[in-house]
Design an enzyme around this catalytic site. Structure first.
Site, mmCIF file in Angstrom:
data_model
loop_
_atom_site.group_PDB
_atom_site.id
_atom_site.type_symbol
_atom_site.label_atom_id
_atom_site.label_comp_id
_atom_site.label_asym_id
_atom_site.label_seq_id
_atom_site.Cartn_x
_atom_site.Cartn_y
_atom_site.Cartn_z
ATOM 1 N N GLY A 61 -63.432 -28.562 4.047
ATOM 2 C CA GLY A 61 -62.136 -27.978 3.725
ATOM 3 C C GLY A 61 -61.230 -28.779 2.813
ATOM 4 N N ASP A 117 -57.810 -31.104 5.682
ATOM 5 C CA ASP A 117 -57.207 -29.849 5.216
ATOM 6 C C ASP A 117 -56.121 -29.360 6.184
ATOM 7 O OD1 ASP A 117 -59.080 -29.223 7.177
ATOM 8 O OD2 ASP A 117 -60.017 -27.585 6.077
ATOM 9 N N ASP A 120 -55.091 -28.809 13.519
ATOM 10 C CA ASP A 120 -54.895 -27.642 14.379
ATOM 11 C C ASP A 120 -54.796 -28.130 15.830
ATOM 12 O OD1 ASP A 120 -54.956 -24.738 14.775
ATOM 13 O OD2 ASP A 120 -56.996 -24.986 15.476
ATOM 14 N N ARG A 182 -62.711 -20.088 -0.033
ATOM 15 C CA ARG A 182 -62.353 -21.475 -0.359
ATOM 16 C C ARG A 182 -61.839 -21.579 -1.794
ATOM 17 N NH1 ARG A 182 -64.455 -24.989 3.590
ATOM 18 N NH2 ARG A 182 -66.372 -24.327 4.582
#
Ligand code: IMP
Ligand code: MG
Length: 194
Positions: A61, A117, A120, A182
């Site tokens: 990512g 990236d 979370d 992406r």
């Protein structure tokens, strides 16, 4: 038990990616570029004078973010990559972090900037930070393009964050949904249309 959980997540992921969705823009390419410029000023003042910086991108990512970061940084840099996985192809973290691809080079005594990236649940970044710390870098800093603080399950905060965002599933600028999207130049949120 985790095996079963991962199989369930995988099936769930496969089913989810069949659902029709659209992508609503959340952060424009222009806003990202402006933020990358600001972040690089801060990174530069932290690492000013270094001749031993390794920028470590977490695959996959972060590949677009790291490409923009290193081109904006006016410092001598080396680039390496690490692949850790906590997600299947779905939308939920498996909470079990595995190193799928390790760094090519040693980081002992080096300055290291870890590039993620999204933070979370926090499992991935906290795992990677403790792993890299155990290898004795001179300095270890981290940067995340996005942060979803409301989703945190393990306490961790990147030293620099591009944007804090609400609990939405996002794609683009390197970030995928079931390996797609992406290549979007901006960050968008996934909205199901069924
Ligand atoms: P964590 O271990 O739960 O913090 O997960 C971090 C990883 O989950 C990130 O590196 C992303 O690859 C993935 N992830 C978290 N949120 C999203 C999202 O909204 N879209 C796509 N991938 C995400
Ligand atoms: Mg990731």
């Amino acid at each position: 038990m985790t095996e079963i959980r991962n199989v369930i997540l995988k099936i769930k992921g496969d089913l989810m990616s069949e659902r029709p969705y659209v992508i609503d823009e959340m952060i424009s390419a222009k806003a990202i570029a402006a933020r990358v410029e600001e972040l690089c000023k801060n990174i530069q003042s932290e690492f000013v004078g270094t001749d031993k910086l390794i920028v470590v991108g977490l695959l996959r990512g972060s590949f677009v973010f790291i490409a923009d970061l290193v081109r904006e940084l006016d410092l001598p840099v080396e680039v390496d990559f690490l692949e850790a996985s906590s997600y299947g192809d779905g939308m939920e973290s498996s909470r079990e972090v595995r190193i799928l691809k390790d760094l090519r080079g040693a980081i002992e005594g080096r300055d290291v900037l870890v590039v993620e990236d999204i933070v979370d649940t926090g499992y991935t970044l906290s795992h990677v930070i403790s792993l890299l710390k155990s290898r004795g870098p001179a300095r270890l800093m981290s940067i995340a393009l996005l942060d979803k603080p409301s989703r945190r399950e393990v306490w961790v905060k990147a030293d620099w964050t591009g944007f804090e965002i609400p609990d939405e599933f996002v794609v683009g600028y390197g970030i995928d949904y079931a390996q797609r999207n992406r290549n979007l130049d901006h960050i968008g949120k996934v909205r199901f249309t069924d």
